[in-house]
Design a protein around this motif. Structure first.
Motif, short mmCIF file in Angstrom:
data_model
loop_
_atom_site.label_atom_id
_atom_site.label_comp_id
_atom_site.label_asym_id
_atom_site.label_seq_id
_atom_site.Cartn_x
_atom_site.Cartn_y
_atom_site.Cartn_z
N VAL A 153 -5.52 -2.67 7.48
CA VAL A 153 -4.23 -2.03 7.22
C VAL A 153 -4.54 -0.57 6.91
N ARG A 154 -4.27 0.29 7.90
CA ARG A 154 -4.65 1.70 7.76
C ARG A 154 -3.47 2.55 7.32
N PHE A 155 -3.63 3.17 6.15
CA PHE A 155 -2.64 4.12 5.67
C PHE A 155 -2.83 5.46 6.41
N SER A 156 -1.76 6.20 6.57
CA SER A 156 -1.87 7.54 7.13
C SER A 156 -1.66 8.56 6.01
N GLY A 157 -2.39 9.66 6.12
CA GLY A 157 -2.32 10.71 5.11
C GLY A 157 -3.56 10.78 4.25
N CYS A 158 -4.24 11.92 4.28
CA CYS A 158 -5.40 12.18 3.44
C CYS A 158 -5.52 13.68 3.24
N SER A 159 -5.64 14.11 2.00
CA SER A 159 -5.67 15.54 1.70
C SER A 159 -7.06 16.15 1.75
N LEU A 160 -8.10 15.32 1.89
CA LEU A 160 -9.45 15.85 2.00
C LEU A 160 -9.73 16.24 3.45
N GLY A 161 -10.62 17.20 3.63
CA GLY A 161 -11.00 17.63 4.98
C GLY A 161 -12.47 17.42 5.21
N CYS A 162 -12.90 16.16 5.25
CA CYS A 162 -14.32 15.87 5.44
C CYS A 162 -14.78 16.30 6.83
N SER A 163 -15.91 16.95 6.89
CA SER A 163 -16.40 17.48 8.17
C SER A 163 -16.72 16.37 9.16
N ILE A 184 3.17 -7.16 5.06
CA ILE A 184 2.68 -8.52 4.79
C ILE A 184 2.92 -9.41 6.00
N GLU A 185 4.09 -9.33 6.61
CA GLU A 185 4.40 -10.14 7.79
C GLU A 185 3.47 -9.78 8.95
N CYS A 186 3.16 -8.50 9.09
CA CYS A 186 2.22 -8.07 10.14
C CYS A 186 0.82 -8.63 9.89
N VAL A 187 0.41 -8.61 8.63
CA VAL A 187 -0.90 -9.16 8.28
C VAL A 187 -0.94 -10.65 8.58
N LYS A 188 0.13 -11.36 8.28
CA LYS A 188 0.19 -12.80 8.52
C LYS A 188 0.01 -13.13 10.00
N LEU A 189 0.47 -12.25 10.88
CA LEU A 189 0.30 -12.46 12.32
C LEU A 189 -1.17 -12.50 12.70
N HIS A 190 -2.00 -11.84 11.89
CA HIS A 190 -3.44 -11.74 12.19
C HIS A 190 -4.28 -12.66 11.31
N ALA A 191 -3.63 -13.36 10.41
CA ALA A 191 -4.38 -14.23 9.51
C ALA A 191 -4.99 -15.40 10.27
N ALA A 192 -6.23 -15.74 9.93
CA ALA A 192 -6.94 -16.85 10.56
C ALA A 192 -8.06 -17.28 9.62
#
Length: 244
Positions: free
Chosen positions: A22-32, A70-78
């Motif tokens: 589950v990937r969040f979008s948004g990060c304030s750091l600028g790692c090279s 949560i519903e999206c995660v359940k689609l991938h649960a195994a």
């Protein structure tokens, strides 16, 4: 939210375990060395993988609710899924959502794996009770575009996150990405101040060629301070395998 999909963990000591990401979008750091630049900013939609491993995606307009995720995660649960990886971007930049999501996943009996840059120990502490495994970055000087004072404050918070995680009995992984120009003194300083963790992973930045001699020297430093059974050098294997 950026994307939700199934893959194999490609970094650290849980290498090869199947996870729902589950990937969040948004990060304030600028790692090279950032390898998810598409998710440094908030995205207008989330990519949901239609079926595990299919690489066929459905776009859902943001913002998603926790219930929708949560519903999206359940689609991938195994049965073969080891854990749910909450990653980024940076999850702690959306602390309320991340805390609620982790708590819901935990209540459903799922193991929760948090990947964070550890920029705020206070925010990490809010979510920690719901976390089973924490992979916390320690950004060495020169890897983030910021002043030395800002870098020092970031490292202080990362080390505090590691300490808090370890104290709470969370399986704690410290990840240190190293570059060609990484100095042994910088790693020495970090390892000297680092609390006891379950693993410290020295991760060569993808695309950079480093000598075996240098990697052995960095591994020796980590081993000396944290134990040879906890120190390891592991590259990003999902990149080598062409996986997400």
């Amino acid at each position: 939210m950026g994307e939700i999909f199934t893959s194999l963990q490609g970094e650290g000591p849980l290498l090869g375990r199947r996870q729902v990401f589950v990937r969040f979008s948004g990060c304030s750091l600028g790692c090279s060395y950032c390898d998810t630049r598409a998710y440094l900013r908030r995205t207008e939609s989330c990519q949901l993988e239609a079926a595990p491993g299919s690489r066929m995606f459905i776009r859902i307009r943001n913002p998603l609710s926790v219930d929708m995720v949560i519903e999206c995660v359940k689609l991938h649960a195994a049965p073969e899924v080891h854990s749910v990886s909450i990653t980024g971007g940076e999850p702690l930049e959306q602390p309320e959502f991340a805390e609620t999501l982790a708590g819901e996943l935990k209540s459903l009996g799922m193991r929760v794996y948090l990947e964070t840059n550890g920029f705020s120990c206070d925010l990490f502490s809010r979510i920690a009770e719901h976390i089973d495994i924490a992979a916390i970055d320690v950004k060495l000087p020169g890897t983030v575009r910021c002043s030395r004072d800002q870098s020092d404050r970031l490292i202080e918070n990362e080390l505090a996150c590691l300490r808090r995680s370890s104290e709470m009995g969370i399986h704690t992984i410290a990840k240190v990405v190293v570059l060609q120009e990484t100095g042994e003194r910088d790693l020495e300083r970090i390892c000297r101040e680092m609390p006891s963790v379950d693993a410290i992973v020295i991760q060569p930045a993808t695309g950079q060629c480093m000598s075996e001699l240098k990697l052995l020297a960095l591994h020796s430093i980590a081993s000396r301070h944290l134990g040879a059974d906890r120190a390891m050098v592991i590259p990003q294997m999902h990149k080598a395998l062409g996986m997400m």
